[in-house]
Scaffold this active site. Structure first.
Site, PDB file in Angstrom:
ATOM      1  N   ASP A 153       0.864  -1.188   0.000  1.00 21.25           N
ATOM      2  CA  ASP A 153       0.000   0.000   0.000  1.00 21.25           C
ATOM      3  C   ASP A 153       0.903   1.241   0.000  1.00 21.25           C
ATOM      4  O   ASP A 153       1.383   1.655  -1.055  1.00 21.25           O
ATOM      5  CB  ASP A 153      -0.903  -0.111   1.239  1.00 21.25           C
ATOM      6  CG  ASP A 153      -1.935   0.984   1.342  1.00 21.25           C
ATOM      7  OD1 ASP A 153      -2.139   1.720   0.374  1.00 21.25           O
ATOM      8  OD2 ASP A 153      -2.557   1.111   2.414  1.00 21.25           O
ATOM      9  N   LYS A 192      -1.006  -1.137  -4.628  1.00 23.95           N
ATOM     10  CA  LYS A 192      -1.820   0.079  -4.747  1.00 23.95           C
ATOM     11  C   LYS A 192      -0.908   1.222  -5.176  1.00 23.95           C
ATOM     12  O   LYS A 192      -0.399   1.957  -4.333  1.00 23.95           O
ATOM     13  CB  LYS A 192      -2.476   0.408  -3.397  1.00 23.95           C
ATOM     14  CG  LYS A 192      -3.498  -0.618  -2.910  1.00 23.95           C
ATOM     15  CD  LYS A 192      -4.103  -0.200  -1.570  1.00 23.95           C
ATOM     16  CE  LYS A 192      -5.284  -1.073  -1.193  1.00 23.95           C
ATOM     17  NZ  LYS A 192      -5.820  -0.756   0.159  1.00 23.95           N
ATOM     18  N   ARG A 199      -9.711 -13.920   6.347  1.00 20.50           N
ATOM     19  CA  ARG A 199      -8.510 -14.491   5.719  1.00 20.50           C
ATOM     20  C   ARG A 199      -8.795 -15.782   4.953  1.00 20.50           C
ATOM     21  O   ARG A 199      -8.105 -16.110   4.003  1.00 20.50           O
ATOM     22  CB  ARG A 199      -7.435 -14.799   6.772  1.00 20.50           C
ATOM     23  CG  ARG A 199      -6.845 -13.571   7.437  1.00 20.50           C
ATOM     24  CD  ARG A 199      -5.583 -13.965   8.188  1.00 20.50           C
ATOM     25  NE  ARG A 199      -5.135 -12.982   9.143  1.00 20.50           N
ATOM     26  CZ  ARG A 199      -4.376 -11.919   8.859  1.00 20.50           C
ATOM     27  NH1 ARG A 199      -4.009 -11.692   7.614  1.00 20.50           N
ATOM     28  NH2 ARG A 199      -4.010 -11.089   9.809  1.00 20.50           N
ATOM     29  N   PHE A 250     -10.372  -0.841   0.142  1.00 19.68           N
ATOM     30  CA  PHE A 250      -9.948  -1.801   1.164  1.00 19.68           C
ATOM     31  C   PHE A 250     -10.517  -3.168   0.841  1.00 19.68           C
ATOM     32  O   PHE A 250     -11.724  -3.339   0.697  1.00 19.68           O
ATOM     33  CB  PHE A 250     -10.427  -1.358   2.554  1.00 19.68           C
ATOM     34  CG  PHE A 250      -9.937  -2.260   3.648  1.00 19.68           C
ATOM     35  CD1 PHE A 250      -8.646  -2.142   4.145  1.00 19.68           C
ATOM     36  CD2 PHE A 250     -10.757  -3.264   4.162  1.00 19.68           C
ATOM     37  CE1 PHE A 250      -8.174  -2.984   5.145  1.00 19.68           C
ATOM     38  CE2 PHE A 250     -10.293  -4.121   5.164  1.00 19.68           C
ATOM     39  CZ  PHE A 250      -9.005  -3.982   5.650  1.00 19.68           C
TER      40      PHE A 250
HETATM   41  P1  5GP Z   1       1.908  -0.508   3.717  1.00 25.18           P
HETATM   42  O1  5GP Z   1       2.970  -0.638   4.781  1.00 25.18           O
HETATM   43  O2  5GP Z   1       2.399  -0.828   2.336  1.00 25.18           O
HETATM   44  O3  5GP Z   1       1.173   0.798   3.792  1.00 25.18           O
HETATM   45  O4  5GP Z   1       0.770  -1.499   4.082  1.00 25.18           O
HETATM   46  C1  5GP Z   1       0.940  -2.843   4.022  1.00 25.18           C
HETATM   47  C2  5GP Z   1      -0.008  -3.513   4.992  1.00 25.18           C
HETATM   48  O5  5GP Z   1      -1.216  -2.774   5.193  1.00 25.18           O
HETATM   49  C3  5GP Z   1      -0.424  -4.845   4.435  1.00 25.18           C
HETATM   50  O6  5GP Z   1       0.498  -5.847   4.758  1.00 25.18           O
HETATM   51  C4  5GP Z   1      -1.779  -5.015   5.074  1.00 25.18           C
HETATM   52  O7  5GP Z   1      -1.627  -5.566   6.356  1.00 25.18           O
HETATM   53  C5  5GP Z   1      -2.333  -3.618   5.214  1.00 25.18           C
HETATM   54  N1  5GP Z   1      -3.231  -3.258   4.088  1.00 25.18           N
HETATM   55  C6  5GP Z   1      -3.059  -2.276   3.185  1.00 25.18           C
HETATM   56  N2  5GP Z   1      -4.085  -2.218   2.314  1.00 25.18           N
HETATM   57  C7  5GP Z   1      -4.935  -3.199   2.681  1.00 25.18           C
HETATM   58  C8  5GP Z   1      -6.211  -3.650   2.166  1.00 25.18           C
HETATM   59  O8  5GP Z   1      -6.788  -3.161   1.186  1.00 25.18           O
HETATM   60  N3  5GP Z   1      -6.772  -4.700   2.824  1.00 25.18           N
HETATM   61  C9  5GP Z   1      -6.201  -5.308   3.910  1.00 25.18           C
HETATM   62  N4  5GP Z   1      -6.858  -6.323   4.455  1.00 25.18           N
HETATM   63  N5  5GP Z   1      -5.011  -4.909   4.410  1.00 25.18           N
HETATM   64  C10 5GP Z   1      -4.393  -3.867   3.810  1.00 25.18           C
END
Ligand code: 5GP
Ligand code: MG
Length: 182
Positions: free
Chosen positions: A108, A136, A170, A157
């Site tokens: 993300d 994303k 999950r 999300f």
């Molecule tokens: P980042 O550190 O890249 O911002 O986020 C990574 C983590 O955020 C992922 O491993 C996950 O746990 C959570 N995350 C980000 N977007 C989503 C989403 O659309 N759905 C879910 N279930 N988790 C997300």
């Protein structure tokens, strides 16, 4: 009518059916098979918990010899000055001089993966590449290239196929997205 499911306080509907997930996993596995043919045995490093289902399906489509291992990024509240602290746990055995393919459920903002790559780099691997089921791009804020993104999505999300909403969802075989529908 599409099936609406409820997890905690939210409702979700199917966004990506299992058959489509299988296609994108196949496509990303083919790219990895091509790129790693003839390299020294790589290590697939799954990031728990979210990647478990993707990891299992991906590894079945890998045609070269590989090792597998799993790590977890543990978040806990640090002191007021440091804020959130994350540590990489579960890295046992040397990764020095090895080709590492990090397997993530979703990238993300990129905070998690940046932290992961920084930690792994300290152990002097031969290479580190990222393989994520979902990416994303609109919210990604880091420079690290995401070499293998099976599928790009918007800022919605999602849950299912390993991804959770507060630990629920999950086990779903399809990917679901939040909906306002009844
Ligand atoms: P980042 O550190 O890249 O911002 O986020 C990574 C983590 O955020 C992922 O491993 C996950 O746990 C959570 N995350 C980000 N977007 C989503 C989403 O659309 N759905 C879910 N279930 N988790 C997300
Ligand atoms: Mg994750």
């Amino acid at each position: 009518m599409e099936q609406i499911i409820r997890l905690h306080d939210k409702r979700f509907k199917v966004m990506i059916p299992a058959a489509r997930i299988d296609e994108v996993v196949e496509a990303v596995a083919e790219r990895i098979n091509r790129d790693y043919a003839g390299k020294e045995t790589p290590i697939f490093l799954g990031v728990l918990n979210g990647s478990f289902m993707f990891f299992s399906d991906l590894i079945k489509k890998i045609e070269f010899n590989s090792e597998i291992s799993f790590v977890k990024l543990a978040s806990y509240a640090g002191t007021a000055s440091t804020g959130e602290v994350r540590s990489l746990i579960g890295l046992n055995g040397s990764i020095e001089g090895r080709h590492i393919i990090v397997v993530e459920d979703i990238v993300d903002t990129g905070e998690s993966i940046a932290h992961m790559v920084a930690e792994l780099t300290k152990h002097r691997p031969a290479s580190v590449e990222i393989c994520t089921l979902f990416f994303k791009p609109a919210s990604y804020r880091k420079q690290i290239p995401i070499r293998y993104a099976a599928m790009e999505i918007g800022n919605e999300f999602i849950v299912g196929y390993g991804l959770d909403y507060d630990q629920l969802g999950r086990s779903l075989k399809d990917i679901y997205v939040v909906t306002e529908e009844e």
